[in-house]
Design a protein around this motif. Structure first.
Motif, PDB file in Angstrom:
ATOM      1  N   HIS A 187      -2.580   4.126  -2.280  1.00 50.03           N
ATOM      2  CA  HIS A 187      -3.416   5.330  -2.171  1.00 50.03           C
ATOM      3  C   HIS A 187      -3.438   6.116  -3.486  1.00 50.03           C
ATOM      4  O   HIS A 187      -4.364   6.877  -3.738  1.00 50.03           O
ATOM      5  CB  HIS A 187      -2.953   6.203  -1.001  1.00 50.03           C
ATOM      6  N   GLU A 199      -0.423  -1.397   0.656  1.00 48.56           N
ATOM      7  CA  GLU A 199      -1.431  -1.875   1.604  1.00 48.56           C
ATOM      8  C   GLU A 199      -1.740  -3.353   1.350  1.00 48.56           C
ATOM      9  O   GLU A 199      -2.022  -3.762   0.216  1.00 48.56           O
ATOM     10  CB  GLU A 199      -2.699  -1.020   1.515  1.00 48.56           C
ATOM     11  N   ASP A 219     -10.080   0.950   3.108  1.00 49.57           N
ATOM     12  CA  ASP A 219      -9.275   0.789   1.892  1.00 49.57           C
ATOM     13  C   ASP A 219      -9.103  -0.652   1.382  1.00 49.57           C
ATOM     14  O   ASP A 219      -8.078  -0.977   0.772  1.00 49.57           O
ATOM     15  CB  ASP A 219      -7.892   1.436   2.088  1.00 49.57           C
TER      16      ASP A 219
HETATM   17 MN    MN Z   1      -5.297   3.472   3.462  1.00 46.24          MN
END
Ligand code: MN
Ligand code: PEP
Length: 353
Positions: free
Chosen positions: A272, A298, A309
């Motif tokens: 992020h 992630e 994302d």
């Molecule tokens: Mn995310």
């Protein structure tokens, strides 16, 4: 102020000090350490209080605290807090890797990712079931169905999981399933939510707000601790600066700074922080080198098809490669971590050589 009890002070003595402090209008928070007990006293100090307290049997000294946060301050508890999640210890000598998709999208997507995360070297699974999206038209998460898939993935892989709770009304539900309750950057100063997770019996992962100072972040952690939950893991995830080349600016300096100011473990989320999968490996390594207790990354089996994302998600191959590099940096800075791929390589060398 902090009331430091003498070494070997008895339970009764500690309780008497607490009772008197409460009569004086202080909120008391005892911290039972290995060596000795200290009592955090929060409230309005008046003239004469110090003398009275110093005369109570079992009291050694009083340390006035100038910082606005007390329970999470390192000056109150010099040893780093170790938070136990299943058989994983956050804040201990080992590096903790939390990884998984931004959002739980389906049973198959989550189980596939969970297996690959485990194979690659993750020890806690991440995945959002309630998603705090900037746009109301974006995918908002599978909610309880997502929590069920996360619990199923834990059954299959043995990995505990962390998932975000975005609303006070959902804390009980999420805590019924999750091993760690995540408070997202956008909710770092949602004080009602902080109090609510402070009453839950689950560790809390507290992300730094998008534009929060380190002190504001620690004050948010203090809210959770003051509500009764001392198991807080801090997570640096990038902040807004004037530079807009990446999604955010990763404040690596926050890691050693927080370590100095607080006894809470701190991990870093380079996904992020940057919004770009190519930036994730170098910043993950920098974070480990700076002393982070862990990482949150992630990972998606097919980033191009992710509902959320994708551009910052590593595919499983890149994740496993990164964990090999993380193992090397961890070793260089004296942290215990070894990716499964390193183990295989070593065994292979052992057999042939
Ligand atoms: Mn995310
Ligand atoms: C997340 O981790 O899923 C997330 C939304 O992160 P942040 O709150 O840091 O933006």
């Amino acid at each position: 102020m902090i009331v430091v009890m003498q070494q070997g002070a008895s339970r009764t003595e500690i309780e008497e000090v607490e009772e008197l402090l409460r009569e004086m209008g202080f909120q008391t928070h005892p911290i039972y350490g290995v060596e000795r007990t200290v009592i955090g006293a929060i409230g309005d100090k008046r003239d004469g209080h110090y003398e009275v307290i110093l005369n109570i049997p079992g009291v050694e000294r009083i340390v006035p605290i100038l910082k606005p946060y007390k329970l999470v301050a390192r000056e109150v508890k010099p040893e780093t807090s170790v938070i136990h999640v299943g058989n994983v210890a956050v804040g201990g000598p080992g590096l903790v890797v939390m990884a998984g998709p931004c959002a739980v999208e389906s049973e198959l997507q989550l189980l596939t990712t969970a297996r690959l995360v485990k194979q690659g070297g993750g020890n806690i699974l991440r995945g959002g079931a309630f998603k705090p999206r900037t746009s109301p038209y974006s995918f908002q998460g599978l909610e309880e169905e997502g929590l069920k898939y996360l619990a199923q993935a834990r059954e299959v892989t043995g990995l505990p999981f962390v998932t975000e709770v975005v609303d006070t009304r959902d804390v009980e539900l999420v805590a019924r399933y999750a091993d760690i309750l995540q408070i997202g950057a956008r909710n770092m100063q949602n004080f009602r939510l902080l109090k609510e997770v402070g009453e839950a019996r689950r560790p809390v992962l507290l992300k730094r707000g998008l534009a929060a100072t380190v002190e504001e972040w620690l004050m948010a952690a203090e809210y959770v601790a003051a509500a009764g939950n001392r198991d807080v893991i801090l997570c640096e995830r990038g902040i807004r600066t004037y530079d807009n080349g990446l999604r955010n600016t990763l404040d690596v300096s926050a890691v050693p700074m927080v370590k100095e100011l607080s006894h809470l473990p701190v991990i870093v989320d380079p996904s992020h922080a940057t919004g770009n999968y190519r930036m994730v490996p170098p910043l993950a390594l920098a974070s480990v080198a700076a002393g982070a207790d862990g990482l949150m990354i992630e990972v998606h089996p097919e980033p191009a098809r992710a509902l959320c994302d994708g551009p910052q998600s590593l595919n499983p191959e890149r994740f496993a490669d990164l964990m090999v590099q993380v193992s090397r940096v961890a070793r260089a800075v004296g942290r215990a971590y070894r990716s499964p791929r390193m183990k295989v390589a070593k065994q292979g060398r052992g057999q042939t050589g």
